[in-house]
Design an enzyme around this catalytic site. Structure first.
Site, PDB file in Angstrom:
ATOM      1  CB  VAL A  57      -2.334  52.146  29.734  1.00 43.74           C
ATOM      2  CG1 VAL A  57      -0.993  51.593  29.305  1.00 43.74           C
ATOM      3  CG2 VAL A  57      -2.393  53.655  29.477  1.00 43.74           C
ATOM      4  CB  CYS A  58      -4.205  47.510  31.799  1.00 44.79           C
ATOM      5  SG  CYS A  58      -3.376  48.388  33.118  1.00 44.79           S
ATOM      6  CB  THR A  59      -7.806  47.915  27.865  1.00 44.99           C
ATOM      7  OG1 THR A  59      -8.451  48.020  29.133  1.00 44.99           O
ATOM      8  CG2 THR A  59      -8.751  47.310  26.839  1.00 44.99           C
ATOM      9  CB  THR A  99      -6.688  50.758  33.831  1.00 46.81           C
ATOM     10  OG1 THR A  99      -6.020  49.512  33.713  1.00 46.81           O
ATOM     11  CG2 THR A  99      -7.104  50.994  35.272  1.00 46.81           C
ATOM     12  CG  LEU A 123      -3.972  42.649  29.605  1.00 42.06           C
ATOM     13  CD1 LEU A 123      -5.140  42.660  30.568  1.00 42.06           C
ATOM     14  CD2 LEU A 123      -3.066  41.486  29.940  1.00 42.06           C
TER      15      LEU A 123
END
Ligand code: BEZ
Length: 213
Positions: free
Chosen positions: A45-47, A43, A50
């Site tokens: 935003v998560c990328t 996804t 992290l």
């Protein structure tokens, strides 16, 4: 599982992760920890989140903090995603991502909020101290990436309170004056703990230079 509150013991678990099975409390050892959850692998935003966390690795290490992420996908998916994160974010993910495909940890930490999504985990953060106590919880909407500099700022504040008996005022940034905790009133203790002195704006509002600077 009831909602976790500040001061509760962070639930222990054993779960698979991108670096192999992890027993959470044992893995934390005597470090501080941040456990942060993600709606799903691959996804956007998560990328970025992290990647941002990976780039702050030295900052976490300086503070004796171990980051650990969680997403409700299996290990093989995490591994492929980490390759993408490293490639697109100019980072090297060097912390584990829990593979919570059976949602065991998500349930323990109350990370599925069915009125938001019945499948994806919410975007939460737990700061955990070396005694395994939860010291901060926050939950963001899936579409808003978290500010990891703010998470570091909270860790600095918590550690100043823990190790130096000071609290941090509104919008405090590293190096600004801090506030002496109200429980310290003995003049001898004040002198010994705050050799740089302090300014009592009011008896309950006492400012002192940041002790660890
Ligand atoms: C995500 O990247 O996780 C995301 C982006 C937009 C809406 C919801 C989630």
């Amino acid at each position: 599982m009831a909602t976790l509150r500040l001061g509760d013991t962070a639930p222990d678990f054993t779960q698979d992760s991108s670096i192999g099975p992890i027993s959470f409390h044992e893995w934390l050892g005597d470090s501080w920890g941040i456990l942060f959850s993600h709606p799903a692998d691959y996804t956007p935003v998560c990328t970025t989140e992290l990647g941002a966390t990976a780039k702050l690795a030295e900052e976490f290490k300086k503070r004796n903090v171990k980051p650990i992420a969680l997403s409700v996908d299996p290990v093989e998916s995490h591994k492929g995603w980490i390759t993408d994160i490293n490639e697109t974010q100019g980072a090297e993910v060097n912390f584990p991502i829990i593979a919570d495909a059976d949602r065991k940890v998500s349930e323990l930490y109350d990370l599925i909020h069915p009125n938001a999504s019945t499948t994806a985990t919410v975007r939460s953060v737990f700061i955990i101290d070396p005694n395994k106590k939860i010291r901060l919880t926050l939950t963001y909407p899936a579409s808003t990436g978290r500010n990891f500099n703010e998470i570091l700022r909270v860790i600095d504040s918590l550690q100043l309170t823990e190790y130096h008996s000071v609290a941090t005022p509104a919008n405090w940034e590293d190096g600004d004056d801090v506030v002496i905790v109200p429980s310290i009133t003995d003049p001898e203790v004040l002198k010994q703990k705050f050799p740089k002195g302090y300014k009592a704006v009011k008896p309950y509002l006492r400012l002192t230079p940041q002790p660890n600077k």
